[in-house]
Design an enzyme around this catalytic site. Sequence first.
Site: not given
Ligand code: PLP
Length: 461
Positions: A258, A215, A450, A72, A125, A217
């Site tokens: 991703k 951000d 969506h 944990y 989104d 990903a």
């Molecule tokens: C997928 C994604 C998110 C959100 O991530 P999740 O793992 O789906 O919650 C945020 N920003 C970008 C650019 C993404 O492609």
Amino acid sequence: MEIPFAEPYKIKMVEPIYRSTRSEREQWIRDANYNLFNLRSEQVYIDLLTDSGTGAMSDSQWAAIMTGDESYAGSSSFFRLKDTVKKIFGFDYFLPTHQGRAAENVLFSVLVREGDLVPGNSHFDTTKGHIEFRKATAVDCTIRESFEPENLHPFKGNVDLDLLREVLDNHPRERIPFIILTLTCNSSGGQPVSMQNMREVKALADHYKIPLIFDSARFAENAWFISQRETGYETKSIREIVMEMFTYADAMTMSSKKDGIVNIGGFIATRRKTWYDQACTFNIMFEGFVTYGGMAGRDMNALAVGLEEGTEAEYLTSRIGQVQYLGEQLTAHGITVQQPYGGHAIFVDARKFLPNVKKEEFIAQTLCIELYLEAGIRAVEVGTIMADRDPVTRENRYPKLEFMRLAIPRRVYTQLHLDVVAVALKNVFNRRATITAGYQIVQEAPILRHFTVALAPADKK
Ligand SMILES: *Cc1c(COP(=O)(O)O)cnc(C)c1O
């Protein structure tokens, strides 16, 4: 002849997929209220809904799963992942979360207040959702070229510095908690941001004393594009490029589903101890204790390996090469897609594709349904339905572009699958003149509609 690239792996395990009949699909899509999110995966032959969490893990990742530490507190898997994050991104402070939007929820709980503005490049989104949910506003400062599908600008994820400066000039600094750069820019077609743009945005942010968040990903795909397209980076390794990119960020949110090449996971990393300290409280409230934050130890292990594999040039060349391959096939068929091809997906210009469907009847969604009916391929709408209603007027927002996105999962499909997609879409293209009616909304949620929207054919009023 130059030796072409191929996948830098061979296949050790397979999963059967089912090729359905058209009459089965007609029934299934009706039962799904014409929302492809409602289909069961067995009803899909080739699933290009998303590249999120759909990748195939390597044998090394599966081996790491077996040695996960499920303690944990203080799990060795946490420290393995934290060390990897430090090595790849350079951040000292690290918090795991269960996925990317959870990282947004935790960090934005610290930073975003009602009435705030968050400028950036076409916010994703869920990012926009987490900003608007807090009664703040996401301001899109993406360069104009990004909205021209046939414009060959090499970095269509870039921020327009004049637009950004205007926002920063016209609003008090206290109302702008941070600027956010999405790498690569998902909403504008998986388009990269150049190193120079990151550097310039950072300089502007510093000038106004506003933090910069990435951000992240698809950070590795972004780095690969920089290595291919930006002067001065031709001979740098992906890891060196990634390291420089993140020197410009104060923090990152990550969807590990991703470029982490795992099926679930996310994290926050930052160099700001005060942010980290405050975020810990929200992490414990929403996600779990700070050394697991919604992830199993085994999943943190798999992610640590995935981040290493996902930043190898050979892998990225074949991954992005596969996406480009699909793009080239579609272009050869005369179909207009976002150019240059993105890193994780091909974005088909639905307005050009279906000129006889009215925008009020959701053009890109109509195209997704047609492609599904044609061959059981699942794509996703990045258009009016996803753009949601204006939070104030509640009117439908019509985005500058209506896309059907074909996202390619990592290490999952072969070139032959992509050939099937190209031929299926060409068949729809050949009968496009006969597609004249779209869909109407029967039921929708107030935010992120969506995912759950229910539709019916527009001509069945
Ligand atoms: C997928 C994604 C998110 C959100 O991530 P999740 O793992 O789906 O919650 C945020 N920003 C970008 C650019 C993404 O492609």
